[in-house]
Write a protein that holds these residues in place. Sequence first.
Motif, PDB file in Angstrom:
ATOM      1  N   LEU A   3      13.257  -3.215   5.986  1.00  0.00           N
ATOM      2  CA  LEU A   3      13.577  -1.841   5.605  1.00  0.00           C
ATOM      3  C   LEU A   3      12.566  -1.302   4.600  1.00  0.00           C
ATOM      4  O   LEU A   3      12.091  -0.174   4.725  1.00  0.00           O
ATOM      5  CB  LEU A   3      14.991  -1.785   5.024  1.00  0.00           C
ATOM      6  N   VAL A   4      12.201  -2.114   3.626  1.00  0.00           N
ATOM      7  CA  VAL A   4      11.212  -1.718   2.631  1.00  0.00           C
ATOM      8  C   VAL A   4       9.857  -1.515   3.288  1.00  0.00           C
ATOM      9  O   VAL A   4       9.148  -0.547   3.009  1.00  0.00           O
ATOM     10  CB  VAL A   4      11.115  -2.765   1.497  1.00  0.00           C
ATOM     11  N   LYS A   5       9.505  -2.422   4.188  1.00  0.00           N
ATOM     12  CA  LYS A   5       8.224  -2.326   4.889  1.00  0.00           C
ATOM     13  C   LYS A   5       8.156  -1.046   5.721  1.00  0.00           C
ATOM     14  O   LYS A   5       7.145  -0.362   5.742  1.00  0.00           O
ATOM     15  CB  LYS A   5       8.046  -3.554   5.783  1.00  0.00           C
ATOM     16  N   ARG A   6       9.263  -0.715   6.391  1.00  0.00           N
ATOM     17  CA  ARG A   6       9.308   0.508   7.185  1.00  0.00           C
ATOM     18  C   ARG A   6       9.206   1.749   6.300  1.00  0.00           C
ATOM     19  O   ARG A   6       8.544   2.720   6.649  1.00  0.00           O
ATOM     20  CB  ARG A   6      10.608   0.542   7.988  1.00  0.00           C
ATOM     21  N   TYR A   7       9.862   1.709   5.126  1.00  0.00           N
ATOM     22  CA  TYR A   7       9.812   2.852   4.207  1.00  0.00           C
ATOM     23  C   TYR A   7       8.401   3.057   3.663  1.00  0.00           C
ATOM     24  O   TYR A   7       7.919   4.172   3.553  1.00  0.00           O
ATOM     25  CB  TYR A   7      10.795   2.652   3.054  1.00  0.00           C
ATOM     26  N   LEU A   8       7.721   1.956   3.317  1.00  0.00           N
ATOM     27  CA  LEU A   8       6.366   2.067   2.774  1.00  0.00           C
ATOM     28  C   LEU A   8       5.355   2.495   3.822  1.00  0.00           C
ATOM     29  O   LEU A   8       4.256   2.915   3.487  1.00  0.00           O
ATOM     30  CB  LEU A   8       5.937   0.751   2.128  1.00  0.00           C
ATOM     31  N   ALA A   9       5.714   2.383   5.100  1.00  0.00           N
ATOM     32  CA  ALA A   9       4.832   2.840   6.166  1.00  0.00           C
ATOM     33  C   ALA A   9       4.867   4.357   6.312  1.00  0.00           C
ATOM     34  O   ALA A   9       3.947   4.944   6.881  1.00  0.00           O
ATOM     35  CB  ALA A   9       5.198   2.175   7.481  1.00  0.00           C
ATOM     36  N   THR A  10       5.890   5.005   5.774  1.00  0.00           N
ATOM     37  CA  THR A  10       5.984   6.455   5.857  1.00  0.00           C
ATOM     38  C   THR A  10       5.107   7.090   4.781  1.00  0.00           C
ATOM     39  O   THR A  10       4.841   6.480   3.746  1.00  0.00           O
ATOM     40  CB  THR A  10       7.439   6.931   5.666  1.00  0.00           C
ATOM     41  N   PRO A  11       4.645   8.317   4.994  1.00  0.00           N
ATOM     42  CA  PRO A  11       3.819   8.985   3.976  1.00  0.00           C
ATOM     43  C   PRO A  11       4.542   9.159   2.638  1.00  0.00           C
ATOM     44  O   PRO A  11       3.932   8.995   1.581  1.00  0.00           O
ATOM     45  CB  PRO A  11       3.499  10.341   4.602  1.00  0.00           C
ATOM     46  N   ALA A  12       5.836   9.455   2.667  1.00  0.00           N
ATOM     47  CA  ALA A  12       6.585   9.633   1.422  1.00  0.00           C
ATOM     48  C   ALA A  12       6.692   8.319   0.660  1.00  0.00           C
ATOM     49  O   ALA A  12       6.555   8.282  -0.575  1.00  0.00           O
ATOM     50  CB  ALA A  12       7.976  10.183   1.719  1.00  0.00           C
ATOM     51  N   GLY A  13       6.908   7.233   1.369  1.00  0.00           N
ATOM     52  CA  GLY A  13       6.995   5.927   0.729  1.00  0.00           C
ATOM     53  C   GLY A  13       5.666   5.500   0.140  1.00  0.00           C
ATOM     54  O   GLY A  13       5.601   4.955  -0.959  1.00  0.00           O
ATOM     55  N   ARG A  14       4.606   5.767   0.855  1.00  0.00           N
ATOM     56  CA  ARG A  14       3.262   5.417   0.377  1.00  0.00           C
ATOM     57  C   ARG A  14       2.907   6.220  -0.875  1.00  0.00           C
ATOM     58  O   ARG A  14       2.348   5.692  -1.829  1.00  0.00           O
ATOM     59  CB  ARG A  14       2.272   5.679   1.508  1.00  0.00           C
ATOM     60  N   LEU A  15       3.261   7.503  -0.865  1.00  0.00           N
ATOM     61  CA  LEU A  15       2.992   8.362  -2.025  1.00  0.00           C
ATOM     62  C   LEU A  15       3.783   7.881  -3.238  1.00  0.00           C
ATOM     63  O   LEU A  15       3.253   7.833  -4.361  1.00  0.00           O
ATOM     64  CB  LEU A  15       3.355   9.809  -1.691  1.00  0.00           C
ATOM     65  N   LYS A  16       5.020   7.485  -3.017  1.00  0.00           N
ATOM     66  CA  LYS A  16       5.850   6.984  -4.114  1.00  0.00           C
ATOM     67  C   LYS A  16       5.274   5.688  -4.687  1.00  0.00           C
ATOM     68  O   LYS A  16       5.236   5.503  -5.904  1.00  0.00           O
ATOM     69  CB  LYS A  16       7.277   6.762  -3.618  1.00  0.00           C
ATOM     70  N   LEU A  17       4.830   4.799  -3.818  1.00  0.00           N
ATOM     71  CA  LEU A  17       4.216   3.555  -4.266  1.00  0.00           C
ATOM     72  C   LEU A  17       2.937   3.839  -5.066  1.00  0.00           C
ATOM     73  O   LEU A  17       2.697   3.222  -6.105  1.00  0.00           O
ATOM     74  CB  LEU A  17       3.898   2.653  -3.073  1.00  0.00           C
ATOM     75  N   ASP A  18       2.140   4.791  -4.605  1.00  0.00           N
ATOM     76  CA  ASP A  18       0.921   5.149  -5.327  1.00  0.00           C
ATOM     77  C   ASP A  18       1.229   5.748  -6.697  1.00  0.00           C
ATOM     78  O   ASP A  18       0.499   5.515  -7.655  1.00  0.00           O
ATOM     79  CB  ASP A  18       0.073   6.117  -4.502  1.00  0.00           C
ATOM     80  N   ARG A  19       2.314   6.497  -6.791  1.00  0.00           N
ATOM     81  CA  ARG A  19       2.721   7.034  -8.103  1.00  0.00           C
ATOM     82  C   ARG A  19       3.122   5.903  -9.048  1.00  0.00           C
ATOM     83  O   ARG A  19       2.790   5.916 -10.228  1.00  0.00           O
ATOM     84  CB  ARG A  19       3.887   7.997  -7.936  1.00  0.00           C
ATOM     85  N   TYR A  20       3.866   4.927  -8.518  1.00  0.00           N
ATOM     86  CA  TYR A  20       4.276   3.784  -9.348  1.00  0.00           C
ATOM     87  C   TYR A  20       3.064   2.990  -9.821  1.00  0.00           C
ATOM     88  O   TYR A  20       3.044   2.501 -10.939  1.00  0.00           O
ATOM     89  CB  TYR A  20       5.229   2.866  -8.580  1.00  0.00           C
ATOM     90  N   ASN A  66      -5.703   5.823  -2.998  1.00  0.00           N
ATOM     91  CA  ASN A  66      -4.500   6.273  -3.682  1.00  0.00           C
ATOM     92  C   ASN A  66      -4.247   7.736  -3.322  1.00  0.00           C
ATOM     93  O   ASN A  66      -5.068   8.607  -3.600  1.00  0.00           O
ATOM     94  CB  ASN A  66      -4.670   6.109  -5.193  1.00  0.00           C
ATOM     95  N   ARG A  67      -3.112   8.011  -2.718  1.00  0.00           N
ATOM     96  CA  ARG A  67      -2.835   9.369  -2.226  1.00  0.00           C
ATOM     97  C   ARG A  67      -2.618  10.383  -3.353  1.00  0.00           C
ATOM     98  O   ARG A  67      -2.855  11.566  -3.165  1.00  0.00           O
ATOM     99  CB  ARG A  67      -1.633   9.347  -1.300  1.00  0.00           C
ATOM    100  N   VAL A  68      -2.175   9.916  -4.500  1.00  0.00           N
ATOM    101  CA  VAL A  68      -1.995  10.829  -5.633  1.00  0.00           C
ATOM    102  C   VAL A  68      -3.353  11.332  -6.104  1.00  0.00           C
ATOM    103  O   VAL A  68      -3.549  12.533  -6.327  1.00  0.00           O
ATOM    104  CB  VAL A  68      -1.240  10.127  -6.785  1.00  0.00           C
ATOM    105  N   ILE A  69      -4.305  10.431  -6.238  1.00  0.00           N
ATOM    106  CA  ILE A  69      -5.646  10.825  -6.657  1.00  0.00           C
ATOM    107  C   ILE A  69      -6.308  11.666  -5.574  1.00  0.00           C
ATOM    108  O   ILE A  69      -6.992  12.656  -5.872  1.00  0.00           O
ATOM    109  CB  ILE A  69      -6.491   9.576  -6.999  1.00  0.00           C
TER     110      ILE A  69
END
Length: 170
Positions: A3-20, A66-69
């Motif tokens: 479930l976590v892997k699937r969430y991080l594959a989405t653009p929103a999940g990736r952006l959240k991970l990059d923010r963290y 990093n998508r935030v940058i």
Amino acid sequence: YALVKRYLATPAGRLKLDRYKLRFPVVKGLVQKIEVARFARTLGTLSQSGVPILQALNLVKDTIGNRVIAATLGSVYARVKEGEKLSKPLSEIGMFPSLAIQMITVGEETGRLGEMLLRVAENYEKSARDTVRRLVGFLEPAMILCMGVVVGFIVISMMMAIFSINEMPF
């Protein structure tokens, strides 16, 4: 885990991970150094190859991991398109260290932006390597200590079992 892997594959999940990643002190410094080096290396190479700065900025934005940058580079692109120098919007977004900004400013003023960007890339790549080396140097003793605790626990549990056999009535 799936479930976590699937969430991080989405653009929103990736952006959240990059923010963290940009919130944790040690990780933030390392990510920032790597991304500044990647930005400077790519933009410097494109600039020295004769690619116009706006087109080069557009290409560089796609190479940033990093998508935030990368999102903040969109505002840099817009301001450079309006006619500002590259160093001013880079300093205002707050993602780039002051040393990199100053070196880019010098490169713009002397007309050697490509060369200066490549120097920035070399400096930050070396700094990122040193940071990784220090982190690994810190993790090595910590891992040895953890393994020592695990082995000690196993030895103590075996010894306790041996001593408890002597106390059994026959």
